[in-house]
Design an enzyme around this catalytic site. Structure first.
Site, PDB file in Angstrom:
ATOM      1  N   ASP A  10      -6.884 -14.288  -0.547  1.00  0.00           N
ATOM      2  CA  ASP A  10      -6.486 -14.092   0.846  1.00  0.00           C
ATOM      3  C   ASP A  10      -7.104 -12.473   1.677  1.00  0.00           C
ATOM      4  O   ASP A  10      -6.866 -12.098   0.460  1.00  0.00           O
ATOM      5  CB  ASP A  10      -4.679 -14.612   0.425  1.00  0.00           C
ATOM      6  N   ALA A 190      -5.523  -4.039   2.636  1.00  0.00           N
ATOM      7  CA  ALA A 190      -6.681  -4.945   2.846  1.00  0.00           C
ATOM      8  C   ALA A 190      -7.705  -4.247   1.763  1.00  0.00           C
ATOM      9  O   ALA A 190      -7.744  -2.847   0.716  1.00  0.00           O
ATOM     10  CB  ALA A 190      -7.557  -5.127   4.559  1.00  0.00           C
ATOM     11  N   SER A 191      -8.634  -5.539   1.692  1.00  0.00           N
ATOM     12  CA  SER A 191      -9.652  -4.695   0.374  1.00  0.00           C
ATOM     13  C   SER A 191      -9.311  -4.708  -0.745  1.00  0.00           C
ATOM     14  O   SER A 191      -9.452  -3.639  -1.687  1.00  0.00           O
ATOM     15  CB  SER A 191     -10.437  -3.424   1.502  1.00  0.00           C
ATOM     16  N   ARG A 192      -7.972  -5.227  -1.069  1.00  0.00           N
ATOM     17  CA  ARG A 192      -7.366  -5.226  -2.756  1.00  0.00           C
ATOM     18  C   ARG A 192      -7.011  -3.959  -2.171  1.00  0.00           C
ATOM     19  O   ARG A 192      -6.430  -3.187  -3.993  1.00  0.00           O
ATOM     20  CB  ARG A 192      -8.262  -6.162  -3.483  1.00  0.00           C
ATOM     21  N   LEU A 193      -6.717  -2.875  -1.489  1.00  0.00           N
ATOM     22  CA  LEU A 193      -5.921  -1.391  -1.801  1.00  0.00           C
ATOM     23  C   LEU A 193      -4.596  -1.228  -1.456  1.00  0.00           C
ATOM     24  O   LEU A 193      -4.036  -1.161  -0.475  1.00  0.00           O
ATOM     25  CB  LEU A 193      -6.953  -0.610  -0.607  1.00  0.00           C
TER      26      LEU A 193
END
Length: 213
Positions: A10, A190-193
């Protein structure tokens, strides 16, 4: 199967979560997030994972329902003789996790766990649907059953003997309160940050810091 799971992703997105702009009181933040989840009509927004440790030092977890949030902590109800009740009798400490996928939010809570007062348990029990009251009395929670028919027979007998009278809370059923000393708010990004804000309590004071995702 492995490769099918590798492809499940996701793209998280959410409003920034900054320690500087968070409420100094983490319980107030949890109440705010819970209200948002309830207003969004998410399914079972108060469903949470409760993790405990048994007398062998082994962790175990299950879903329970959060029934109250106040300055003292977070309350759920169960059978005191259940597996979690027996674990809490040995190690009165645990952890909670709430997760709301559509909002990409998670809350982690750790702390000591205490029984609520009999009066609080009575007050909540009186609000439960009658079927749930009868089930709480009839079910030897976490104990082996020969069949479902055995459980249904216990409920039927109790229904017959109770008649139209009120169902009293059994002494082996009631509430627990998680008194937190750590609360972490997690907002997917976003981007797992992801944004993570951790609150820690020292005596009556809460401090908060940002954690790396």
């Amino acid at each position: 199967m492995t490769h099918e799971l590798w492809g499940i992703r996701d793209d998280y997105v959410g409003a920034p979560l900054d320690p500087a702009s968070c409420d100094p009181d983490p319980i107030a933040m949890v109440q705010r997030w819970m209200l948002t989840a309830v207003e969004a009509k998410l399914p079972s927004p108060n469903a949470m994972t409760l993790a405990t440790v048994d007398d062998r030092g082994r962790p175990t977890a299950r879903i329970v329902l959060l029934k109250d949030i106040d300055p003292r902590g977070f309350t759920f109800f169960t059978n005191y003789d259940s597996r979690k009740g027996r674990a809490l009798a040995v190690h009165a400490y645990g952890a909670l996790v709430l997760f709301w996928e559509p909002q990409h939010r998670q809350i982690r809570i750790e702390g000591a766990i205490e029984r609520v007062s009999p009066e609080e348990s009575d007050a909540y029990f009186a609000t439960r649907p009658r079927g749930s009251q009868l089930g709480a009395v009839a079910s030897p929670q976490s104990q082996p059953l020969a069949s479902r028919a055995e459980l249904e027979a216990r409920v039927a007998e109790l229904t017959r003997t109770a008649g139209a009278g009120a169902v009293s809370r059994p002494p082996y059923w009631g509430g627990y309160r998680v008194v937190p000393d750590m609360i972490e708010l997690w907002q997917g990004q976003a981007s797992r940050l992801h944004d993570r804000v951790q609150y820690s309590r020292n005596a009556a004071e809460w401090t908060r810091v940002r954690l790396a995702p």
